[in-house]
Design a protein around this motif. Structure first.
Motif, PDB file in Angstrom:
ATOM      1  N   ASN A 168       0.798  -1.193   0.048  1.00 14.11           N
ATOM      2  CA  ASN A 168      -0.424  -0.159   0.030  1.00 14.11           C
ATOM      3  C   ASN A 168       1.129   1.194  -0.267  1.00 14.11           C
ATOM      4  O   ASN A 168       1.485   1.080   1.031  1.00 14.11           O
ATOM      5  N   GLY A 169       0.883   1.915  -0.663  1.00 11.39           N
ATOM      6  CA  GLY A 169       1.005   3.496  -0.936  1.00 11.39           C
ATOM      7  C   GLY A 169       2.647   3.231  -1.712  1.00 11.39           C
ATOM      8  O   GLY A 169       2.996   3.775  -1.444  1.00 11.39           O
ATOM      9  N   GLY A 204       3.088   3.086  -4.696  1.00 11.23           N
ATOM     10  CA  GLY A 204       2.557   4.145  -6.519  1.00 11.23           C
ATOM     11  C   GLY A 204       2.352   3.636  -7.214  1.00 11.23           C
ATOM     12  O   GLY A 204       2.777   3.993  -8.425  1.00 11.23           O
ATOM     13  N   LYS A 205       1.804   2.720  -6.852  1.00  8.81           N
ATOM     14  CA  LYS A 205       1.098   1.824  -8.325  1.00  8.81           C
ATOM     15  C   LYS A 205       0.104   2.616  -8.996  1.00  8.81           C
ATOM     16  O   LYS A 205      -0.327   3.193  -9.993  1.00  8.81           O
ATOM     17  N   SER A 206      -1.017   3.406  -8.364  1.00  7.58           N
ATOM     18  CA  SER A 206      -1.726   4.352  -9.053  1.00  7.58           C
ATOM     19  C   SER A 206      -1.235   5.523  -9.226  1.00  7.58           C
ATOM     20  O   SER A 206      -1.752   6.284 -10.289  1.00  7.58           O
ATOM     21  N   SER A 207      -0.127   5.421  -8.448  1.00  8.20           N
ATOM     22  CA  SER A 207       0.381   6.974  -9.356  1.00  8.20           C
ATOM     23  C   SER A 207       1.268   6.708 -10.304  1.00  8.20           C
ATOM     24  O   SER A 207       1.235   7.622 -11.712  1.00  8.20           O
ATOM     25  N   GLN A 242      -9.058   3.954  -9.282  1.00  5.07           N
ATOM     26  CA  GLN A 242      -9.330   2.125  -8.062  1.00  5.07           C
ATOM     27  C   GLN A 242      -9.930   2.710  -6.883  1.00  5.07           C
ATOM     28  O   GLN A 242     -10.949   1.596  -6.941  1.00  5.07           O
ATOM     29  N   HIS A 257      -4.250  -6.158  -5.570  1.00  2.33           N
ATOM     30  CA  HIS A 257      -3.676  -7.479  -5.018  1.00  2.33           C
ATOM     31  C   HIS A 257      -4.499  -8.193  -4.259  1.00  2.33           C
ATOM     32  O   HIS A 257      -3.856  -8.941  -3.377  1.00  2.33           O
TER      33      HIS A 257
END
Ligand SMILES: Nc1ncnc2c1ncn2[C@@H]1O[C@H](COP(=O)(O)OP(=O)(O)OP(=O)(O)O)[C@@H](O)[C@H]1O
Ligand SMILES: [Mg+2]
Lengths: 265, 357
Positions: free
Chosen positions: A44-45, A47-50, A91, A201
């Motif tokens: 989590n966090g 940077g995948k979505s980023s 997401q 995930h």
């Protein structure tokens, strides 16, 4: 790094991005071939979505280059990149709540794929059919449940006629049969020659679908290769230590804990 | 209107499409829409005949009604769809009014000056848009207000416009009965035209885009929507719309002064009406204007109290019924007067004779 099947569709060269002190991309480089089916995992966090934001044009990199279909797109906005053939889901689903499911898809067909009137209606109906939303076509998107919202995200991205489809945790928060349905849809899309990059995930869904898996942590890829190999890497196991992924590495394909889907509604 | 006819197509699709998609059709027109169209024609016909039936007091009231209806519809288009919350639309109201004054003082008939001043407002909208298009939300709203104030200051410096004290509008017909009727008809025609433009815009391909931007701007960009050029179009339409309202205002008042023409109260009224009626719907501003006038007429003897009452009603609605009175009605009875949506048949619940928009 395995050679992608086709010519490079997407190339990231030394892309950097941070939010204040949080580094989400540290000289990231990546190539995706036409028709590839790639999975991305990471804590989590990480940077995948980023990363999707950078590819789709919602975020501007502070350094580096992004090339899509042989053209540099680093300076292009999200609208232009969509019209070039980059489709993305969010997401946290972002449906056009006051519009029906059909209208959600129709606007994507008309604006993203450039179709009008009758051809656009036909294309929208075909996309709804492929994503199992035909029965919900006339329902306002705000009334959809989570599964249908996730489907609508996929449908809308698909409706823009992408060559590259970015899927951000479309299986998060769904039950196993629902996940299986989504996997079938994704496989079908990939079979049509659309390159798919899928952040997920729900590992068992991902590893059963993709040919290549990337692991993102600390703004860089710490693994890239066949899913089983990547998940076996010590550095990958380390970043996932004590998280859902390690759990699901030990148990055969369980559903994930609620915690990681905190953003999904 | 050809677009009211059934615009139906079989979704044949490519050969790879499974049969289910080939069996559905996408339709535009709805029964309720056709009924509404008939009702609109009837209402407009009755309204057009009204000057033969009622005293000028009533038609004058309706002139105000239509003028505000135009403004509110334009503000709704701006804020409710394009996400452009402006408190400076009075800039175009004032420019429309003074445009008519300028033309009339050079010998043009004020009624002929109305369309010219309207077009001029759309043209003036371009440089204004160039200025404000970079600004977001609060900055956009305030800058629009500043622009309106600057316009007011400039106009009040021009002696031939009567400076700050205002001036009468020359060139109007002498016969008061004729003048009242002509003003009324001109206003009615402009209101029908303005609402028609809003309706056709929302029913067109751009309507889908506007509604998408209304619901989620980031989502809209991600499906290839050109948000900025859509916003520019709406801004120019709203500039023309507020311009025509201003033009009608000076003709009906036969007098204009900068403080009144460029008053921020115009924007306040547009906001009240749209919020009360239901923002982001075509019907909302119509319902809102009716409520506004009912409140104004019943509370008129209490002076400015009607403004306070209006403010309270708007606040209550903004808090408890965010989609306005029309939102409540539409949800309760499941109706849409102006169908701009699309319908897939036979899939989905066949009993519902409506879309979401
Ligand atoms: N717009 C933003 N402004 C500031 N910080 C941001 C922004 N977007 C993301 N971040 C931060 O960047 C980091 C990476 O976020 P991102 O959403 O890309 O992670 P992720 O890998 O998708 O995580 P998850 O698995 O939870 O979805 C997080 O720490 C997040 O708080
Ligand atoms: Mg994420």
């Amino acid at each position: 790094m395995p050679e992608p099947a086709g010519p490079d569709l997407l190339r990231l060269d030394g892309v950097c991005k941070s939010f204040g002190k949080v580094v989400v991309a540290d000289r990231l480089s990546l190539t995706v071939g036409a028709g590839d089916l790639v999975g991305i995992v990471g804590p989590n966090g990480a940077g995948k979505s980023s990363l999707f934001g950078l590819i789709a044009g919602d975020l501007r990199p502070s350094a580096g280059q992004i090339v899509f279909a042989g053209r540099p797109v680093t300076r292009l906005d999200a609208t232009a990149r969509c019209r070039m053939g980059i489709g993305r889901t969010f997401q946290v689903p972002r449906p056009f709540g006051g519009m029906t499911v059909l209208e959600n898809v129709l606007v994507a067909v008309q604006q993203g794929a450039g179709l009008r009137r009758r051809p656009s209606y036909a294309a929208a109906a075909a996309v709804l059919d492929r994503t199992g939303l035909l029965g919900d076509a006339n329902i306002p998107a705000e009334r959809l449940g989570l599964l249908s919202r996730k489907r609508l995200e996929v449908a809308r991205a698909l409706a823009t006629g992408p060559d590259l489809l970015l899927l951000d945790e479309v299986a998060g928060g769904l039950t196993d049969p629902e996940v299986a349905e989504l996997v079938t849809i994704v496989r079908g899309i990939s079979a049509q020659g659309v390159a798919v990059v899928w952040i997920e995930h729900v590992l068992h869904a991902l590893t059963a679908t993709v040919h290549r898996l990337l692991c993102l942590a600390g703004g860089t890829f710490i693994g890239d290769g066949a899913p089983a190999e990547v998940l076996a890497l010590p550095e990958v196991r380390e970043v996932f230590l004590g998280t859902e992924v390690t759990a699901s590495l030990h148990q055969a394909g369980p559903r994930l804990a609620d915690g990681q889907d905190r953003e999904d509604r | 209107m050809s677009s009211l006819g059934p615009d139906t197509t079989a979704a044949a699709g490519p050969p790879s499409v499974p049969p289910a998609a080939a069996q559905v059709r996408v339709t535009r027109a709805r029964r309720s829409t056709l009924a509404a169209a008939a009702a609109v024609v009837l209402i407009v016909a009755v309204l057009a005949y009204l000057p033969y039936l009622v005293y000028s007091g009533t038609t004058n009231l309706l002139v105000n009604f239509f003028t505000l209806l135009i403004m509110a519809s334009m503000w709704n288009l701006l804020a409710g769809y394009a996400g452009l919350v402006s408190v400076g639309q009075q800039a175009f109201v004032g420019l429309g009014a003074y445009g008519v004054l300028l033309l009339a003082s050079h010998g043009t008939s004020p009624f002929l000056a109305i369309p010219v001043a309207t077009a001029a407002c759309a043209v003036l909208g371009l440089p204004v848009w160039w200025l404000v298009s970079r600004l977001r939300s609060g900055y956009f709203a305030i800058t629009m207000w500043v622009i309106a104030s600057v316009c007011e200051l400039i106009i009040s410096q021009i002696p031939s416009f009567g400076g700050g004290t205002g001036t009468g509008l020359p060139g109007l017909p002498g016969n008061p009965t004729l003048l009242t009727a002509d003003t009324y008809w001109a206003t009615l025609a402009c209101a029908v035209l303005a609402l028609g433009v809003v309706y056709l815009l929302l029913r067109s391909r751009i309507g889908l885009v506007l509604t998408a931007v209304r619901d989620d701007e980031t989502g809209a960009r991600s499906v290839g929507v050109r948000v900025a050029s859509t916003q520019r179009l709406v801004f120019l339409v709203a500039a023309a719309g507020c311009g025509v309202a201003g033009a009608l205002y000076i003709v009906s008042q036969q007098f204009v002064e900068p403080t009144a023409a460029f008053s921020v109260l115009w924007s306040a009224k547009m906001i009240f009406i749209t919020v009360i009626g239901g923002i982001g719907t075509i019907e909302g501003p119509i319902i809102g204007t009716i409520i506004y006038f009912v409140l104004q007429q019943t509370l008129a003897q209490y002076g400015t109290w009607y403004f306070i009452a209006l403010g309270l009603v708007a606040m209550a609605i903004a808090i408890w019924a965010r989609r306005g009175i029309w939102g409540l009605i539409a949800d309760r009875f499941g109706i849409r007067l102006f169908g701009v949506g699309y319908w897939l048949s036979p899939a989905g619940p066949p009993d519902r004779d409506r879309g979401s928009r």
